[in-house]
Design a protein around this motif. Sequence first.
Motif, PDB file in Angstrom:
ATOM      1  N   PRO A  12      44.101  23.699  25.622  1.00 56.39           N
ATOM      2  CA  PRO A  12      43.405  24.296  26.744  1.00 56.39           C
ATOM      3  C   PRO A  12      43.704  25.776  26.836  1.00 56.39           C
ATOM      4  CG  PRO A  12      45.267  22.969  27.487  1.00 56.39           C
ATOM      5  CD  PRO A  12      45.121  22.726  26.034  1.00 56.39           C
ATOM      6  N   PRO A  13      42.850  26.549  27.508  1.00 56.33           N
ATOM      7  CA  PRO A  13      43.092  27.980  27.635  1.00 56.33           C
ATOM      8  C   PRO A  13      44.417  28.254  28.325  1.00 56.33           C
ATOM      9  CG  PRO A  13      40.878  27.400  28.362  1.00 56.33           C
ATOM     10  CD  PRO A  13      41.612  26.130  28.141  1.00 56.33           C
ATOM     11  N   THR A  14      44.961  29.450  28.061  1.00 56.11           N
ATOM     12  CA  THR A  14      46.183  29.848  28.751  1.00 56.11           C
ATOM     13  C   THR A  14      45.983  29.692  30.245  1.00 56.11           C
ATOM     14  OG1 THR A  14      46.619  31.433  26.998  1.00 56.11           O
ATOM     15  CG2 THR A  14      47.775  31.760  29.085  1.00 56.11           C
ATOM     16  N   PRO A  15      46.966  29.131  30.972  1.00 61.11           N
ATOM     17  CA  PRO A  15      46.775  28.846  32.381  1.00 61.11           C
ATOM     18  C   PRO A  15      46.354  30.045  33.201  1.00 61.11           C
ATOM     19  CG  PRO A  15      48.757  27.773  31.576  1.00 61.11           C
ATOM     20  CD  PRO A  15      48.256  28.640  30.484  1.00 61.11           C
ATOM     21  N   GLY A  16      46.657  31.252  32.750  1.00 60.73           N
ATOM     22  CA  GLY A  16      46.295  32.425  33.533  1.00 60.73           C
ATOM     23  C   GLY A  16      44.862  32.866  33.355  1.00 60.73           C
ATOM     24  N   HIS A  17      44.092  32.177  32.540  1.00 64.80           N
ATOM     25  CA  HIS A  17      42.733  32.619  32.261  1.00 64.80           C
ATOM     26  C   HIS A  17      41.731  31.539  32.655  1.00 64.80           C
ATOM     27  CE1 HIS A  17      44.365  36.069  30.184  1.00 64.80           C
ATOM     28  NE2 HIS A  17      45.219  35.256  29.605  1.00 64.80           N
ATOM     29  N   ARG A  55      43.658  26.643  40.382  1.00 68.57           N
ATOM     30  CA  ARG A  55      44.251  26.728  39.044  1.00 68.57           C
ATOM     31  C   ARG A  55      45.779  26.670  39.100  1.00 68.57           C
ATOM     32  NH1 ARG A  55      42.107  31.965  37.393  1.00 68.57           N
ATOM     33  NH2 ARG A  55      43.589  31.786  35.666  1.00 68.57           N
ATOM     34  N   LEU A  56      46.360  27.253  40.137  1.00 68.92           N
ATOM     35  CA  LEU A  56      47.807  27.145  40.319  1.00 68.92           C
ATOM     36  C   LEU A  56      48.214  25.692  40.519  1.00 68.92           C
ATOM     37  CD1 LEU A  56      50.667  28.204  40.833  1.00 68.92           C
ATOM     38  CD2 LEU A  56      49.991  28.619  43.224  1.00 68.92           C
ATOM     39  N   SER A  57      47.506  24.983  41.378  1.00 69.80           N
ATOM     40  CA  SER A  57      47.820  23.580  41.642  1.00 69.80           C
ATOM     41  C   SER A  57      47.665  22.735  40.376  1.00 69.80           C
ATOM     42  CB  SER A  57      46.915  23.044  42.754  1.00 69.80           C
ATOM     43  OG  SER A  57      47.176  21.689  43.027  1.00 69.80           O
ATOM     44  N   ALA A  58      46.594  22.975  39.627  1.00 68.37           N
ATOM     45  CA  ALA A  58      46.366  22.230  38.388  1.00 68.37           C
ATOM     46  C   ALA A  58      47.436  22.547  37.349  1.00 68.37           C
ATOM     47  CB  ALA A  58      44.981  22.544  37.833  1.00 68.37           C
ATOM     48  N   SER A  59      47.890  23.792  37.307  1.00 71.45           N
ATOM     49  CA  SER A  59      48.939  24.176  36.366  1.00 71.45           C
ATOM     50  C   SER A  59      50.245  23.464  36.678  1.00 71.45           C
ATOM     51  CB  SER A  59      49.150  25.696  36.398  1.00 71.45           C
ATOM     52  OG  SER A  59      48.020  26.370  35.903  1.00 71.45           O
ATOM     53  N   LEU A  60      50.574  23.355  37.956  1.00 73.30           N
ATOM     54  CA  LEU A  60      51.789  22.643  38.348  1.00 73.30           C
ATOM     55  C   LEU A  60      51.711  21.182  37.922  1.00 73.30           C
ATOM     56  CD1 LEU A  60      52.357  24.141  41.914  1.00 73.30           C
ATOM     57  CD2 LEU A  60      53.491  24.784  39.792  1.00 73.30           C
ATOM     58  N   ALA A  61      50.541  20.577  38.079  1.00 75.03           N
ATOM     59  CA  ALA A  61      50.366  19.180  37.669  1.00 75.03           C
ATOM     60  C   ALA A  61      50.521  19.016  36.163  1.00 75.03           C
ATOM     61  CB  ALA A  61      48.994  18.675  38.118  1.00 75.03           C
ATOM     62  N   LEU A  69      48.849  35.528  35.448  1.00 72.40           N
ATOM     63  CA  LEU A  69      47.679  36.214  35.982  1.00 72.40           C
ATOM     64  C   LEU A  69      47.234  37.338  35.061  1.00 72.40           C
ATOM     65  CD1 LEU A  69      48.895  36.592  39.685  1.00 72.40           C
ATOM     66  CD2 LEU A  69      47.314  34.861  38.804  1.00 72.40           C
ATOM     67  N   THR A  70      45.934  37.602  35.051  1.00 75.63           N
ATOM     68  CA  THR A  70      45.421  38.810  34.405  1.00 75.63           C
ATOM     69  C   THR A  70      45.731  39.994  35.311  1.00 75.63           C
ATOM     70  OG1 THR A  70      43.259  38.639  35.462  1.00 75.63           O
ATOM     71  CG2 THR A  70      43.551  37.457  33.380  1.00 75.63           C
ATOM     72  N   SER A  71      45.604  41.185  34.751  1.00 76.84           N
ATOM     73  CA  SER A  71      45.872  42.386  35.563  1.00 76.84           C
ATOM     74  C   SER A  71      44.898  42.479  36.736  1.00 76.84           C
ATOM     75  CB  SER A  71      45.785  43.635  34.693  1.00 76.84           C
ATOM     76  OG  SER A  71      44.518  43.717  34.049  1.00 76.84           O
ATOM     77  N   ALA A  72      43.650  42.055  36.510  1.00 74.15           N
ATOM     78  CA  ALA A  72      42.662  42.105  37.602  1.00 74.15           C
ATOM     79  C   ALA A  72      43.017  41.105  38.700  1.00 74.15           C
ATOM     80  CB  ALA A  72      41.268  41.814  37.041  1.00 74.15           C
ATOM     81  N   ARG A 113      52.859  36.678  37.663  1.00 71.78           N
ATOM     82  CA  ARG A 113      52.875  35.222  37.797  1.00 71.78           C
ATOM     83  C   ARG A 113      52.705  34.860  39.262  1.00 71.78           C
ATOM     84  NH1 ARG A 113      57.057  36.631  34.299  1.00 71.78           N
ATOM     85  NH2 ARG A 113      56.968  35.688  32.194  1.00 71.78           N
ATOM     86  N   LEU A 114      51.936  33.817  39.508  1.00 73.50           N
ATOM     87  CA  LEU A 114      51.755  33.316  40.867  1.00 73.50           C
ATOM     88  C   LEU A 114      52.494  31.993  40.996  1.00 73.50           C
ATOM     89  CD1 LEU A 114      50.382  33.572  43.660  1.00 73.50           C
ATOM     90  CD2 LEU A 114      48.425  32.319  42.698  1.00 73.50           C
TER      91      LEU A 114
END
Length: 590
Positions: A12-17, A55-61, A69-72, A113-114
Motif C-alpha cells: 500500500p502507499p506510504t501512510p503519509g500519502h 487516514r491517521l485512524s486507519a494507520s493506527l489500525a 505528512l507531506t509538507s503541504a 508526523r501526526l
Amino acid sequence: MDKVTPLPSMAPPTPGHPNPSQIFSPLDTQFARFMTSRSGLSGTAADRFELLIKRLSASLADGHSCLPLTSAEEEFLSTTGDSDGQGCPRSKNGVSVLISADITTPLVLWQSRLYLQRYFRYELRLAEQLKGLAREQCVVLQYKAELDACFGKEQEIDWQRRAAEMAITHHLALISGGPGTGKTSTVVRILGLLFLMLGPDLQIALAAPTGKAAMRLQESIAASLAGLPFSEDIKEKIPTTASTLHRLLGVRHNSPHFRHNHTNPLPWDVVVVDEASMVDLAMMSKLVDALKPGARLILLGDKDQLASVESGAVLADCIQALPENTITLQKSYRFNQEISAFARAVNENDSSTAWAILNREDHETTAVSLLHEPMATFISTRYSRYLQQALAVHDDDRKEDEIRQLFQYFKRFRILCATRRGTGGVEAINRQMEQGLAAGGYPSQPGNWYPGRPVIILNNDYSLNLFNGDIGICLPERTALSNDNNPDQFKVWFEREDGSLKGYQPYRLPACETVFAMTIHKSQGSEFAEILVVLPDTDTPLLTRELIYTAVTRAQKRVLIASDQTIFHAALNRTISRSSGLHAMLTSSG
C-alpha cells in the motif's frame, strides 16, 4: 528452472500519502467526523482535515504509531485559521484547539508526523527512558576470566561472548538473532555471570509476550542449565520460571493500567524479555516505565520477524537506533541447516535460491519442499495420531499425564496460513478439516465441541488467566451426574506457564475458534516439529517477506509450502514498513 520476472510491489502507499482506493472502517469515519466537528473548520478545509484523521485512524489500525505528512499537509495543520477557513483554527495564544507540538492537545504534530496524543506519549516516554538506560554503563572488574570460562578464549569473533560482555557492562542489552543462534543459551550464561559478579541476592525475572512464548523460554533455560560452567549454587539461583508481561506487571481487571508503574516499580534487578519483536509500543513503554532505578533490561528477539500485531516495531527501531547496546548473533548451532539456508534466502530476498530449495526433485527426503500431495490427504494423515490419542484419554489418575502427552502430539504439526479468509485461509481449512472428520466417522460436529477439538483464545480474560493466542484442547469430562442417559460433559484444557494444567467448561471461555490451522501472526512465539505453510492463490499486500520468514522459522524439522511460484516470489518482494517516530526520538540529542 525458469528465471522469475520480478513483480511490481503491491504494498500500500506510504501512510503519509493519499490513496484514492483506501477503504476506511466505520470507526475511522466516525472518529474523523467527531474530531472535525470540534475543529472549528468548515468547507473544503473541514473535508481535508477529516480525511487526514481518517487516514491517521486507519494507520493506527495497521500497526503504525503515527501518520507521516507531506509538507503541504503539515503546513495546513500548522497554519493559523482565518476567515476563509483555510487552516486549523487556533486560540489567542497560538496553540491549536486540537493540535499542538506537545501533549496538551488530543492530536500532536511532531517532525512531519501526526499522532494521537496517547501514542506520542508512549513513544516520547519510552525513548527518554531507553536513552537513559543505554547511557548507563556498569563498572565490572575482572570479568575476562569468567567470560573465558563460559565461552572459551576468543580465537575468532564469538558473537555470544560479545553479547555477554555487552550485557554485563550495560544496563540495556538488545540481543537479536535468528533461530538456532543461541539467544537463550547466551542469556543463561549472562545470568550466571551476573550472579557471580553482583552477588547471590540478585533478583531476576524472565518474561515473554505470550503464555506459549513464556513456556518455550523456561523450557529452553531448563535445558541449558546442565551444561553451564558454574557451580551448583549459581545454577540453582538462575530462574527457570517465566511469566507473561501481563502477569509480570500485574493485571488490573477492567483497566488498561497495571499494578506496577513508575510510582510502584517492579522489584527485579534484571528483567529478561524473550520474543521482544512481538512487544508493541504500549506494552514496552509500560514495562520500561515500571523498571526500578538501576535495573537492567535484556531484550531477546529476531529483528527480521513480523513486528507486533499492535502498534510499532519497537525492537527493530531500538536495534537500528542503539548500536552500542546491540549484538546480533550470526552463527547457527542447532537449527536444521536446510531450514536455516531456506530462511536466509527468504530473508535476503533471494527468491531464485529459495524456490530452487523448495522445488528439488528429492522432496520426499528433504527438510524443505513444496507440498506435492493433495492437501486434505496430507493434513488428515498428519493429525490422525493426535486424534487417536485424544479419543484414548482416560478419566483417571493418569489423565494429566495423558493430556500433557496430547499437547506434545499436537505440537508436532501445524498448518500456518497467511490469511484468515478465502481459499487457503484459516477459516476454510479448519472448516474442511472438521467436515472431513465428521464424514470419516470421527465423533465430531463441525463447529461444536468434540474430543480433541483444539481451540485458540481470541480475547483476553484476566479473571480466567486466559489470553489471546492461548491454545486449549477439548476432552470429555465424566461427572458424578453422568450416566448412560446423560452424555459426558466437556472441559477445555490449557497448559499454564508453570507447567500445570487447567480445565474450563466450554461455556466459560472467552471467544475462541478451532485451530488445526492458525494464522502466521498467531504462531509467533511457538515452535512445531513440522509445518505446512499455505499461501493464498491470489496476491495480497498481506504477503510479505517478514511473514514468510516468521512462518519458516517456526519449524524445527520440516517445512512444506503450498504455493505457486508467482505468489511466493511476490511475497518475498514485499516488506513491511511501520511508521514511527521512535527511531528519531532515540537518536535525537535532546
